[in-house]
Design an enzyme around this catalytic site. Structure first.
Site, PDB file in Angstrom:
ATOM      1  N   HIS A 213      -3.057  10.093   0.546  1.00  0.00           N
ATOM      2  CA  HIS A 213      -2.924   8.674  -0.188  1.00  0.00           C
ATOM      3  C   HIS A 213      -3.455   9.045  -1.749  1.00  0.00           C
ATOM      4  CE1 HIS A 213      -5.158   5.594   2.248  1.00  0.00           C
ATOM      5  NE2 HIS A 213      -4.056   5.899   2.452  1.00  0.00           N
TER       6      HIS A 213
ATOM      7  N   ASP B  93       4.515 -14.799  11.559  1.00  0.00           N
ATOM      8  CA  ASP B  93       2.876 -15.112  10.719  1.00  0.00           C
ATOM      9  C   ASP B  93       2.657 -14.171  10.622  1.00  0.00           C
ATOM     10  OD1 ASP B  93       0.745 -16.362   9.977  1.00  0.00           O
ATOM     11  OD2 ASP B  93       1.141 -18.037  11.389  1.00  0.00           O
TER      12      ASP B  93
ATOM     13  N   LYS C 262      -7.298  -1.373  10.922  1.00  0.00           N
ATOM     14  CA  LYS C 262      -7.387  -1.496  10.096  1.00  0.00           C
ATOM     15  C   LYS C 262      -6.524  -0.972   9.904  1.00  0.00           C
ATOM     16  CE  LYS C 262      -6.302  -1.741   5.388  1.00  0.00           C
ATOM     17  NZ  LYS C 262      -5.501  -0.829   4.143  1.00  0.00           N
TER      18      LYS C 262
ATOM     19  N   GLU D 200       1.163  -1.206   0.074  1.00  0.00           N
ATOM     20  CA  GLU D 200      -0.279  -0.476  -0.320  1.00  0.00           C
ATOM     21  C   GLU D 200       1.132   1.182   0.028  1.00  0.00           C
ATOM     22  OE1 GLU D 200      -3.479  -0.497   2.662  1.00  0.00           O
ATOM     23  OE2 GLU D 200      -3.362   2.442   2.868  1.00  0.00           O
TER      24      GLU D 200
HETATM   25  C1  MEV Z   1      -6.248   3.080   4.874  1.00  0.00           C
HETATM   26  O1  MEV Z   1      -5.555   1.719   4.749  1.00  0.00           O
HETATM   27  C2  MEV Z   1      -6.578   2.743   6.399  1.00  0.00           C
HETATM   28  C3  MEV Z   1      -6.838   4.372   6.722  1.00  0.00           C
HETATM   29  O2  MEV Z   1      -8.141   3.971   6.237  1.00  0.00           O
HETATM   30  C4  MEV Z   1      -6.904   4.163   7.948  1.00  0.00           C
HETATM   31  C5  MEV Z   1      -8.011   4.800   9.445  1.00  0.00           C
HETATM   32  O3  MEV Z   1      -9.507   5.195   8.437  1.00  0.00           O
HETATM   33  O4  MEV Z   1      -7.810   4.887  10.495  1.00  0.00           O
HETATM   34  C6  MEV Z   1      -6.560   5.896   6.586  1.00  0.00           C
END
Ligand code: MEV
Length: 439
Positions: free
Chosen positions: A393, A296, A280, A85
């Site tokens: 991003h 792992d 995430k 990513e």
């Molecule tokens: C993207 O990989 C991760 C985010 O969505 C985490 C978040 O929203 O806190 C930017």
């Protein structure tokens, strides 16, 4: 029509490639070229990779990046991260730099206990089973000595074996709930071997136990396996500073920024839809280091998400507060990691990643990984409550779009410069690229 294949694993690598290319892809030659292009030119290294798994046909590359300037307990680390990513390493580096001048990250390992269970069925009187268990407990330990000796020498071993009555949840269901200390090893093989030995002893002793006389008093072992849920293998990482020091971003006042961060974390605490994405983002940092260090990541993911739901609803893994003018941001997570065994001594890049991390113990690595997760979350939430996430991003994604378009290095330079001042959108990049090509 494709028919099932017998003995695929017995084919040579070339035969496997030919088969998959012919049966499942439209351009056989192109498939063969793509797969073989990713083979390592060093035959020994390629053989090593071939033998990691069954039916290897090629290597699957991920970028290995470095996030420098992580001050952890007053020691400076450059953290290797394996991830696809585009914005993750940049975000980690940014968070590291943010906290570098504010005392850095402080971490503590709160526990290192691993877990494994022998699941079995028994229909008889539970008190009788308990008496039997008290009798066999020393035998279970004695029978596993050949497996535990080396681990005991390293300061680890079996911590305890407990009989758990689970019949309220499932009829006739009991467990040997076992805890282990595995020091610098993740310990999966050690734990599973011990558990299988416990299961054998349990079965044998039950068959020979004179007080078990009826059919109901049979012990039927269902399975023996470690648990990836390790709520007592915990590490805490935190950052803190006076609120007024949160002044890196001139467009937002420190107090407002701190409050917005806390509000965002509180939303993730009460709202599972948000918590999942919040966590995430944390896993972006954690998985990348876990993968780079040969651990792992599926086990880590499973354990951490279970921990996030330990009180009955899925919630944020990070916490934030302001107390007496001090902003604090922290994470507490279970991490069962190893720095010896498994891939750590085999994969050259894993070995190198561990060297870059100054040859950490498992406890050191727990702390580094927790910091990577915390930093990633800080960076993501910071962007979310200030500029929005897309700015960063899309800047990082720009290169992916340009590569997809087949832009040359010169074209990339021109367009990266252009998008320093303009918002990156997929269609915007395509249109600028086409304009440039026309000119
Ligand atoms: C993207 O990989 C991760 C985010 O969505 C985490 C978040 O929203 O806190 C930017």
């Amino acid at each position: 029509m494709i028919t099932p294949i017998q003995g695929f694993s017995k084919l040579t690598k070339d035969q496997k490639i030919k088969w998959i290319a012919e049966k499942y892809t439209t351009n056989t030659q192109e498939t063969i070229t793509t797969l073989t292009k990713y083979w390592n030119t060093d035959a020994t290294l390629q053989k090593l990779h071939d033998e990691f798994i069954e039916n290897t046909i090629s290597n699957y590359y991920l970028p290995l990046g470095i996030a420098p300037n992580f001050l952890i307990n007053n020691k400076l680390y450059a953290i290797p991260m394996a991830i696809e990513e585009s914005s993750v390493v940049a975000a980690a580096s940014k968070a590291a730099k943010f906290w570098l001048g504010k005392g850095g990250f402080k971490t503590t390992v709160l526990g290192t206990e691993k877990v494994g269970q022998v699941h079995f069925m028994y229909k008889g009187d539970s008190k009788k089973l308990k008496t039997f268990f008290d009798y066999i407990k020393p035998i279970l330990l004695k029978d596993s000595l050949h497996l535990t000796q080396n681990m005991v020498k390293r300061g680890g071993g079996v911590l305890d074996i407990e009989l758990r009555n689970k019949t309220k949840d499932l009829a006739d269901y009991y467990q040997l709930h076992c805890t282990f200390e595995t020091k610098d090893a993740m310990g999966a093989n050690f734990i599973n071997s011990c558990l299988e030995q416990f299961a054998q002893t349990l079965k044998r002793e039950a068959e020979n136990y004179s007080d078990f006389t009826t059919n109901d008093e049979k012990v039927e072992v269902v399975m023996s396996i470690l648990s990836n849920y390790v709520p007592n293998c915990i590490v805490k990482a935190e950052v803190s500073c006076p609120v007024e020091d949160l002044n890196d971003d001139k467009t937002i006042a420190p107090t407002e920024f701190a409050k917005k961060m806390i509000r965002a974390v509180n939303i993730a605490k009460v709202e599972p839809y948000r918590a999942v994405t919040h966590n995430k983002g944390i896993m972006n940092g954690i998985d990348a280091v876990v993968l780079a260090t040969g651990n792992d990541f599926r086990a880590i993911e499973a354990g951490i998400h279970a921990y996030a739901a330990k009180n009955g609803s899925y919630t944020s893994l990070t916490h934030a507060s302001i107390d007496k003018g001090i902003f604090k941001f922290w994470i507490e997570i279970p991490l069962a990691l190893g720095t010896i065994g498994g891939l750590t001594g085999l994969h050259p890049l894993v070995k190198l990643a561990l060297e870059i991390l100054q040859k950490p113990t498992a406890k050191d690595l727990m702390q580094i990984v927790a910091v990577a997760g915390l930093a990633q979350n800080f960076a993501a939430v910071r962007s979310l409550v200030t500029t929005g996430i897309q700015q960063g991003h899309m800047k990082m994604h720009l290169m992916n779009i340009l590569n997809q378009l087949g832009a040359t290095d010169d074209e990339k330079n021109i367009l990266v410069n252009h998008f320093k001042k303009n918002t990156v959108t997929h269609s915007g990049v395509i249109s600028e690229f086409e304009k440039l090509r026309k000119n």
